[in-house]
Scaffold this motif. Structure first.
Motif, PDB file in Angstrom:
ATOM      1  N   THR A 266      -2.762   3.201 -15.513  1.00 28.99           N
ATOM      2  CA  THR A 266      -1.919   2.126 -16.050  1.00 28.99           C
ATOM      3  C   THR A 266      -2.577   1.425 -17.234  1.00 28.99           C
ATOM      4  O   THR A 266      -2.025   0.461 -17.757  1.00 28.99           O
ATOM      5  N   THR A 267      -3.753   1.925 -17.639  1.00 31.92           N
ATOM      6  CA  THR A 267      -4.575   1.345 -18.709  1.00 31.92           C
ATOM      7  C   THR A 267      -4.926  -0.111 -18.432  1.00 31.92           C
ATOM      8  O   THR A 267      -5.155  -0.889 -19.350  1.00 31.92           O
ATOM      9  N   ARG A 268      -4.991  -0.473 -17.168  1.00 29.92           N
ATOM     10  CA  ARG A 268      -5.363  -1.830 -16.775  1.00 29.92           C
ATOM     11  C   ARG A 268      -6.873  -1.884 -16.545  1.00 29.92           C
ATOM     12  O   ARG A 268      -7.422  -1.067 -15.808  1.00 29.92           O
TER      13      ARG A 268
ATOM     14  N   ARG B 183      -1.593  -5.334  -6.838  1.00 30.29           N
ATOM     15  CA  ARG B 183      -1.179  -5.030  -5.471  1.00 30.29           C
ATOM     16  C   ARG B 183      -1.402  -3.542  -5.201  1.00 30.29           C
ATOM     17  O   ARG B 183      -1.040  -2.696  -6.017  1.00 30.29           O
ATOM     18  N   LEU B 184      -1.982  -3.238  -4.044  1.00 25.82           N
ATOM     19  CA  LEU B 184      -2.223  -1.860  -3.645  1.00 25.82           C
ATOM     20  C   LEU B 184      -1.294  -1.508  -2.496  1.00 25.82           C
ATOM     21  O   LEU B 184      -1.376  -2.096  -1.422  1.00 25.82           O
ATOM     22  N   ASP B 185      -0.393  -0.564  -2.736  1.00 22.38           N
ATOM     23  CA  ASP B 185       0.589  -0.159  -1.729  1.00 22.38           C
ATOM     24  C   ASP B 185       0.243   1.226  -1.202  1.00 22.38           C
ATOM     25  O   ASP B 185       0.051   2.164  -1.977  1.00 22.38           O
ATOM     26  N   LEU B 186       0.181   1.358   0.128  1.00 19.17           N
ATOM     27  CA  LEU B 186      -0.155   2.633   0.764  1.00 19.17           C
ATOM     28  C   LEU B 186       1.037   3.191   1.520  1.00 19.17           C
ATOM     29  O   LEU B 186       1.776   2.448   2.176  1.00 19.17           O
TER      30      LEU B 186
ATOM     31  N   LEU C  78       7.051   4.347  -2.669  1.00 22.14           N
ATOM     32  CA  LEU C  78       6.130   3.753  -3.637  1.00 22.14           C
ATOM     33  C   LEU C  78       6.846   3.400  -4.933  1.00 22.14           C
ATOM     34  O   LEU C  78       6.586   2.346  -5.531  1.00 22.14           O
ATOM     35  N   ARG C  79       7.746   4.266  -5.350  1.00 24.18           N
ATOM     36  CA  ARG C  79       8.486   3.992  -6.572  1.00 24.18           C
ATOM     37  C   ARG C  79       9.357   2.751  -6.407  1.00 24.18           C
ATOM     38  O   ARG C  79       9.420   1.892  -7.287  1.00 24.18           O
ATOM     39  N   LEU C  80       9.994   2.628  -5.237  1.00 21.14           N
ATOM     40  CA  LEU C  80      10.846   1.457  -4.983  1.00 21.14           C
ATOM     41  C   LEU C  80      10.027   0.179  -4.859  1.00 21.14           C
ATOM     42  O   LEU C  80      10.544  -0.920  -5.098  1.00 21.14           O
ATOM     43  N   SER C  81       8.761   0.319  -4.487  1.00 12.97           N
ATOM     44  CA  SER C  81       7.898  -0.863  -4.384  1.00 12.97           C
ATOM     45  C   SER C  81       7.449  -1.357  -5.754  1.00 12.97           C
ATOM     46  O   SER C  81       6.825  -2.413  -5.859  1.00 12.97           O
ATOM     47  N   GLY C  82       7.747  -0.573  -6.789  1.00 12.03           N
ATOM     48  CA  GLY C  82       7.379  -0.971  -8.146  1.00 12.03           C
ATOM     49  C   GLY C  82       6.073  -0.385  -8.632  1.00 12.03           C
ATOM     50  O   GLY C  82       5.532  -0.841  -9.645  1.00 12.03           O
ATOM     51  N   ALA C  83       5.568   0.630  -7.939  1.00 17.29           N
ATOM     52  CA  ALA C  83       4.297   1.234  -8.340  1.00 17.29           C
ATOM     53  C   ALA C  83       4.368   1.777  -9.763  1.00 17.29           C
ATOM     54  O   ALA C  83       5.356   2.401 -10.157  1.00 17.29           O
ATOM     55  N   GLU C  84       3.319   1.543 -10.519  1.00 19.76           N
ATOM     56  CA  GLU C  84       3.250   2.012 -11.903  1.00 19.76           C
ATOM     57  C   GLU C  84       2.468   3.315 -12.030  1.00 19.76           C
ATOM     58  O   GLU C  84       2.484   3.956 -13.084  1.00 19.76           O
ATOM     59  N   ALA C  85       1.770   3.690 -10.971  1.00 20.87           N
ATOM     60  CA  ALA C  85       1.023   4.950 -10.929  1.00 20.87           C
ATOM     61  C   ALA C  85       0.826   5.316  -9.468  1.00 20.87           C
ATOM     62  O   ALA C  85       0.871   4.458  -8.583  1.00 20.87           O
TER      63      ALA C  85
ATOM     64  N   THR D 284       0.591  -6.042 -11.236  1.00 20.93           N
ATOM     65  CA  THR D 284       0.451  -4.600 -11.383  1.00 20.93           C
ATOM     66  C   THR D 284       0.441  -3.984  -9.994  1.00 20.93           C
ATOM     67  O   THR D 284      -0.431  -4.294  -9.187  1.00 20.93           O
ATOM     68  N   ALA D 285       1.415  -3.128  -9.718  1.00 21.51           N
ATOM     69  CA  ALA D 285       1.506  -2.480  -8.407  1.00 21.51           C
ATOM     70  C   ALA D 285       1.004  -1.044  -8.525  1.00 21.51           C
ATOM     71  O   ALA D 285       1.441  -0.295  -9.406  1.00 21.51           O
ATOM     72  N   LEU D 286       0.094  -0.677  -7.648  1.00 17.28           N
ATOM     73  CA  LEU D 286      -0.488   0.661  -7.642  1.00 17.28           C
ATOM     74  C   LEU D 286      -0.152   1.345  -6.327  1.00 17.28           C
ATOM     75  O   LEU D 286      -0.289   0.748  -5.258  1.00 17.28           O
TER      76      LEU D 286
END
Length: 234
Positions: free
Chosen positions: A206-208, A29-32, A47-54, A2-4
């Motif tokens: 992401t309801t995680r 994974r936390l992406d800044l 962030l979108r290209l990194s696969g972030a879900e939110a 799950t990428a955030l």
């Protein structure tokens, strides 16, 4: 995995997110991406290209500073630009307080008094009772970023002088990830901090659900706050 994604104002406490990622101890994974309030959409593509879900705008003062309606508009614009559920640290505090089931909170802010009061007004607009506001009056993020456990504990103790069911430390520049459980034991109440609730909010979107006692009471709740169906996730 799950990428955030987090849009962060930079310069202070970014390493809190690295610490939180370690404490989660799961496939998260936390992406800044560095950003600013007037250029929020600039970091969205990365962030979108990194696969972030939110995506969460990880700044408290640069969200509640726009007021209740303005903060909603800010997040709605971010969500539409990202094409993802989005929120901000200010709304993260509101949702986290509701998740804990408390109504009366105290605020320990590093901000000047007038800024701290605007955060209190934001919470009141959400129907949360603020029993007291302690403002340390620090002018810069850089100074706050240098605070250690002693300064954080002092801030928390001073803010807890008024009766409350939970304590809120709203500055994202403040290093708190390693101190939350210690503060909760010392104060005998839940403690919500800016970077902690920002990560929790992204998970909510992401309801995680993650059980992570080392991140405080908020991360041990059995119930899960579901993301809403609105574009902003707020």
């Amino acid at each position: 995995m799950t990428a955030l994604g987090f849009l962060h104002p930079g310069h202070s406490a970014e390493d809190d997110y690295q610490r939180i990622e370690q404490l989660l101890g799961t496939d998260i994974r936390l992406d800044l991406e560095k950003s600013s309030a007037d250029r929020l959409t600039a970091g969205v593509e990365a962030l979108r290209l990194s696969g972030a879900e939110a995506v969460v705008w990880a700044s408290t003062s640069s969200s509640f500073g726009y007021g209740w309606e303005g903060a909603h508009d800010q997040v709605r614009t971010l969500a539409l630009a990202a094409g993802l559920p989005a929120s901000s640290t200010s709304f993260a505090f509101v949702h986290a307080v509701r998740e804990l089931g408390v109504r009366r909170v105290a605020i320990g802010a590093t901000y000047p008094a007038d800024v701290a009061e605007r955060f209190a007004e934001f919470l009141r607009a959400a129907g949360i009772e603020v029993t007291g506001v302690h403002a340390a009056g620090v002018a810069t993020r850089a100074e706050v970023g240098e605070w250690g456990p002693q300064e954080v504990t002092s801030l928390a103790e001073k803010a807890s002088a008024t009766p409350a069911e939970a304590l809120l430390l709203p500055d994202t520049a403040l290093h708190t990830a390693s101190h939350i459980t210690t503060l909760e034991k010392h104060l005998e109440k839940p403690v919500l901090t800016a970077n902690q609730v920002s990560v929790w909010e992204a998970l909510r979107l992401t309801t995680r659900k993650v059980n992570a006692p080392s991140l405080g009471t908020l991360f041990t709740r059995k119930s899960v706050v579901q993301a809403t169906s609105s574009p902003s996730g707020v």
